[in-house]
Design an enzyme around this catalytic site. Structure first.
Site, PDB file in Angstrom:
ATOM      1  N   HIS A  69       0.848  -1.199   0.000  1.00  9.20           N
ATOM      2  CA  HIS A  69       0.000   0.000   0.000  1.00  9.20           C
ATOM      3  C   HIS A  69       0.889   1.257   0.000  1.00  9.20           C
ATOM      4  O   HIS A  69       0.687   2.183  -0.795  1.00  9.20           O
ATOM      5  CB  HIS A  69      -0.918  -0.042   1.226  1.00  9.20           C
ATOM      6  CG  HIS A  69      -1.773   1.161   1.416  1.00  9.20           C
ATOM      7  ND1 HIS A  69      -3.155   1.105   1.407  1.00  9.20           N
ATOM      8  CD2 HIS A  69      -1.466   2.457   1.646  1.00  9.20           C
ATOM      9  CE1 HIS A  69      -3.650   2.324   1.603  1.00  9.20           C
ATOM     10  NE2 HIS A  69      -2.642   3.161   1.764  1.00  9.20           N
ATOM     11  N   GLU A  70       1.899   1.245   0.871  1.00  7.48           N
ATOM     12  CA  GLU A  70       2.834   2.381   0.937  1.00  7.48           C
ATOM     13  C   GLU A  70       3.607   2.535  -0.368  1.00  7.48           C
ATOM     14  O   GLU A  70       3.856   3.655  -0.829  1.00  7.48           O
ATOM     15  CB  GLU A  70       3.830   2.194   2.079  1.00  7.48           C
ATOM     16  CG  GLU A  70       3.225   2.126   3.458  1.00  7.48           C
ATOM     17  CD  GLU A  70       2.397   3.334   3.774  1.00  7.48           C
ATOM     18  OE1 GLU A  70       2.746   4.441   3.312  1.00  7.48           O
ATOM     19  OE2 GLU A  70       1.379   3.193   4.459  1.00  7.48           O
ATOM     20  N   HIS A  73       1.578   4.366  -2.952  1.00 14.32           N
ATOM     21  CA  HIS A  73       1.725   5.823  -2.826  1.00 14.32           C
ATOM     22  C   HIS A  73       3.085   6.278  -3.364  1.00 14.32           C
ATOM     23  O   HIS A  73       3.193   7.254  -4.094  1.00 14.32           O
ATOM     24  CB  HIS A  73       1.671   6.243  -1.356  1.00 14.32           C
ATOM     25  CG  HIS A  73       0.330   6.114  -0.707  1.00 14.32           C
ATOM     26  ND1 HIS A  73      -0.796   6.739  -1.175  1.00 14.32           N
ATOM     27  CD2 HIS A  73      -0.057   5.469   0.423  1.00 14.32           C
ATOM     28  CE1 HIS A  73      -1.825   6.472  -0.373  1.00 14.32           C
ATOM     29  NE2 HIS A  73      -1.401   5.695   0.605  1.00 14.32           N
TER      30      HIS A  73
HETATM   31 ZN   LIG Z   1      -2.585   5.150   2.135  1.00 19.46          ZN
END
Ligand SMILES: [Zn+2]
Length: 300
Positions: A69-70, A73
């Site tokens: 998830h990181e 980004h």
């Molecule tokens: Zn996030």
């Protein structure tokens, strides 16, 4: 600019990946809750060692999901021409430290949306593995659990209060609409404070209802979010420009912090940028140990 008390475990796309020492607490808790409570209660009839093997592997895949998830980004940020300093996993999840604010509201939106989208993609992947059922009941159950956790990760982070991803999306929309980054941060942070009050009330409600652990955790996360949100608008009100932005997760919230020193924050007790700690959140599925909550398949 570094968090203290971290361990660098490698690099992905040129970004150092770090573990904060307090992450080990969460990692141990999740592995234990899965191995000793959730899997034995939900899928009975296996050996203790099997539960620990599957529980530990599931916990590892869960934290890998947080890391991805990181990275969602971070890699999007790099594509937008924004430098990413590091990703750190810590007690509430993950943080991606980004060197500067995104250049435009559109860039901010794309960087933020990439995190929850990554989690939803992972959820689809785990659910597919689970539904084929070829792995047997326990492993299919573990895959289903990971699918659910990734959905939770995406949805929790999409709640519309800064510093959660949803609050960042709200900010990018307000930024586009108002044409003013600071005012947008101010209002998105106010929404974040409102959200934190809801969480604290929910946590207290759960405690009163008899679920001390889940209630305590939800209230704690709410308090943590509130601290981060208040710092967000205080900063928006007092500071024209930030030196640094961090995307923080448990899913990924972005931390905007000006000229920060990574000293231990007396207020939060974590070695996070004192301006805006993370929005991360871990669900520990130990609910069934609660005598008042016997309902069959619920977990937190
Ligand atoms: Zn996030």
């Amino acid at each position: 600019l570094q968090m203290k008390w971290t361990l660098t475990i490698g690099k992905v796309a040129g970004i150092p990946i770090k573990l904060h020492f307090n992450w080990f607490l969460t990692a141990g808790l999740v592995a234990w809750a899965l191995s000793a409570a959730y899997f034995p209660q939900t899928y009975p009839g296996w050996q203790t060692e099997t539960y620990w093997l599957v529980g530990t592997a599931s916990a590892a895949l869960f934290f890998l999901s947080v890391l991805l998830h990181e990275l969602g980004h971070s890699i999007t940020a790099q594509r937008e021409g924004v430098v990413v300093n590091s990703i750190t996993l810590f007690v509430f999840g993950g943080v991606a430290y980004i060197a500067e604010e995104p250049p435009t509201a559109g860039a901010e939106f794309r960087i933020v949306a990439a995190g929850p989208l990554t989690s939803l993609f992972l959820a689809a992947l785990f659910f597919t593995v689970s539904w084929t059922g070829t792995l047997g009941p326990l492993l299919s159950g573990a895959a289903a659990y990971l699918g659910q956790m990734n959905v939770v990760l995406a949805l929790f982070n999409l709640l519309p209060g800064f510093p959660l991803d949803g609050g960042r999306i709200l900010r990018s929309a307000l930024w586009k609409w108002m044409g003013d980054f600071r005012r947008a941060t101010h209002w998105a942070s106010r929404a974040g404070v409102g959200l934190s009050i809801v969480f604290i009330a929910l946590g207290v409600g759960l405690i009163v209802w008899g679920d001390l652990f889940s209630g305590g955790w939800v209230a704690f996360v709410g308090w943590f979010l509130g601290t981060a949100a208040r710092d967000g608008y205080r900063e928006a009100d007092t500071q024209a420009e930030a030196d640094m932005t961090a995307l923080s997760e448990m899913e990924g919230l972005r931390i905007r912090a000006g000229g920060l020193s990574f000293t231990s924050s007396a207020r939060t007790g974590f070695d996070l940028p004192s301006a805006e700690p993370a929005h991360s959140y871990v669900f520990v599925p130990a609910r069934k140990s609660c005598p008042k909550c016997q309902d069959s398949s619920s977990y937190e």
